[in-house]
Design a protein around this motif. Structure first.
Motif, PDB file in Angstrom:
ATOM      1  N   GLN A   1       0.828  -1.189   0.000  1.00 61.49           N
ATOM      2  CA  GLN A   1       0.000   0.000   0.000  1.00 61.49           C
ATOM      3  C   GLN A   1       0.871   1.251   0.000  1.00 61.49           C
ATOM      4  O   GLN A   1       2.057   1.210   0.320  1.00 61.49           O
ATOM      5  CB  GLN A   1      -0.896   0.028   1.239  1.00 61.49           C
ATOM      6  CG  GLN A   1      -2.050  -0.943   1.159  1.00 61.49           C
ATOM      7  CD  GLN A   1      -3.068  -0.686   2.264  1.00 61.49           C
ATOM      8  OE1 GLN A   1      -2.837   0.118   3.144  1.00 61.49           O
ATOM      9  NE2 GLN A   1      -4.163  -1.397   2.203  1.00 61.49           N
ATOM     10  N   VAL A   2       0.258   2.354  -0.350  1.00 61.81           N
ATOM     11  CA  VAL A   2       0.943   3.636  -0.345  1.00 61.81           C
ATOM     12  C   VAL A   2       0.001   4.666   0.249  1.00 61.81           C
ATOM     13  O   VAL A   2      -1.208   4.599   0.045  1.00 61.81           O
ATOM     14  CB  VAL A   2       1.369   4.041  -1.775  1.00 61.81           C
ATOM     15  CG1 VAL A   2       0.174   4.237  -2.677  1.00 61.81           C
ATOM     16  CG2 VAL A   2       2.249   5.273  -1.746  1.00 61.81           C
ATOM     17  N   GLN A   3       0.558   5.580   1.005  1.00 65.51           N
ATOM     18  CA  GLN A   3      -0.226   6.694   1.548  1.00 65.51           C
ATOM     19  C   GLN A   3       0.216   7.978   0.873  1.00 65.51           C
ATOM     20  O   GLN A   3       1.415   8.205   0.675  1.00 65.51           O
ATOM     21  CB  GLN A   3      -0.048   6.775   3.060  1.00 65.51           C
ATOM     22  CG  GLN A   3      -0.665   5.594   3.798  1.00 65.51           C
ATOM     23  CD  GLN A   3      -0.558   5.731   5.310  1.00 65.51           C
ATOM     24  OE1 GLN A   3       0.408   6.270   5.820  1.00 65.51           O
ATOM     25  NE2 GLN A   3      -1.573   5.249   6.015  1.00 65.51           N
ATOM     26  N   LEU A   4      -0.756   8.819   0.542  1.00 71.29           N
ATOM     27  CA  LEU A   4      -0.501  10.029  -0.220  1.00 71.29           C
ATOM     28  C   LEU A   4      -0.923  11.254   0.576  1.00 71.29           C
ATOM     29  O   LEU A   4      -1.993  11.261   1.175  1.00 71.29           O
ATOM     30  CB  LEU A   4      -1.272   9.992  -1.540  1.00 71.29           C
ATOM     31  CG  LEU A   4      -1.061   8.757  -2.421  1.00 71.29           C
ATOM     32  CD1 LEU A   4      -2.032   8.757  -3.595  1.00 71.29           C
ATOM     33  CD2 LEU A   4       0.378   8.701  -2.913  1.00 71.29           C
ATOM     34  N   VAL A   5      -0.084  12.289   0.535  1.00 72.27           N
ATOM     35  CA  VAL A   5      -0.399  13.544   1.216  1.00 72.27           C
ATOM     36  C   VAL A   5      -0.136  14.696   0.258  1.00 72.27           C
ATOM     37  O   VAL A   5       1.001  14.896  -0.195  1.00 72.27           O
ATOM     38  CB  VAL A   5       0.451  13.715   2.489  1.00 72.27           C
ATOM     39  CG1 VAL A   5       0.118  15.062   3.153  1.00 72.27           C
ATOM     40  CG2 VAL A   5       0.213  12.567   3.459  1.00 72.27           C
ATOM     41  N   GLU A   6      -1.200  15.450  -0.039  1.00 72.19           N
ATOM     42  CA  GLU A   6      -1.070  16.610  -0.913  1.00 72.19           C
ATOM     43  C   GLU A   6      -0.753  17.852  -0.090  1.00 72.19           C
ATOM     44  O   GLU A   6      -1.135  17.971   1.073  1.00 72.19           O
ATOM     45  CB  GLU A   6      -2.369  16.875  -1.688  1.00 72.19           C
ATOM     46  CG  GLU A   6      -2.852  15.747  -2.560  1.00 72.19           C
ATOM     47  CD  GLU A   6      -3.866  14.871  -1.857  1.00 72.19           C
ATOM     48  OE1 GLU A   6      -4.688  14.237  -2.547  1.00 72.19           O
ATOM     49  OE2 GLU A   6      -3.855  14.836  -0.613  1.00 72.19           O
ATOM     50  N   SER A   7      -0.056  18.779  -0.737  1.00 74.15           N
ATOM     51  CA  SER A   7       0.238  20.073  -0.122  1.00 74.15           C
ATOM     52  C   SER A   7       0.446  21.092  -1.220  1.00 74.15           C
ATOM     53  O   SER A   7       0.576  20.731  -2.399  1.00 74.15           O
ATOM     54  CB  SER A   7       1.479  19.992   0.779  1.00 74.15           C
ATOM     55  OG  SER A   7       2.614  19.638   0.024  1.00 74.15           O
ATOM     56  N   GLY A   8       0.484  22.363  -0.825  1.00 69.00           N
ATOM     57  CA  GLY A   8       0.777  23.419  -1.783  1.00 69.00           C
ATOM     58  C   GLY A   8      -0.419  24.229  -2.245  1.00 69.00           C
ATOM     59  O   GLY A   8      -0.270  25.190  -2.995  1.00 69.00           O
TER      60      GLY A   8
END
Length: 128
Positions: A1-8
């Protein structure tokens, strides 16, 4: 699995620029194709841009072509969305999504259902 975190995300005037980042957990991020999607108030989620796992292939929605650029740095486990010449109609919550790909093929994907992993989103507001 992969965890994603957006920013900006943030507030910007029309004509301005923002760069969104999508940071992923895990050591095999180079095995994941990534897409950016957005959902504007009162509208359906829509595809924005996609990039293959090796970064060679990219694809854009017509509405952002020539203004947005998707790229990735697999050494940093991060995908970027550079957004230039922003318009008020670009206002939305922007999400990144990922799909593992273990075959020899390196594709991009434009459908939301192609991606099992999603970030929580980052708000982009463009004022006129």
């Amino acid at each position: 699995q992969v965890q994603l975190v957006e920013s900006g995300g943030g507030l910007v005037q029309a004509g301005g620029s923002l760069r969104l980042s999508c940071a992923a957990s895990g050591r095999t991020f180079n095995m994941y194709a990534v897409g950016w999607f957005r959902r504007a108030p009162g509208k359906e989620r829509e595809f924005v841009a996609a990039i293959s796992r090796n970064g060679v292939r990219t694809y854009y929605a017509d509405s952002v072509k020539g203004r947005f650029t998707i790229s990735r740095d697999n050494a940093k486990n991060t995908v970027y969305l550079q957004m230039n010449s922003l318009k008020p109609e670009d206002t939305a919550i922007y999400y990144c999504a990922a799909r593992a790909e273990y075959s020899s093929v390196s594709n991009y994907y434009t459908g939301a259902t192609d991606y099992p992993y999603w970030g929580q989103g980052t708000q982009v507001t463009v004022s006129s």
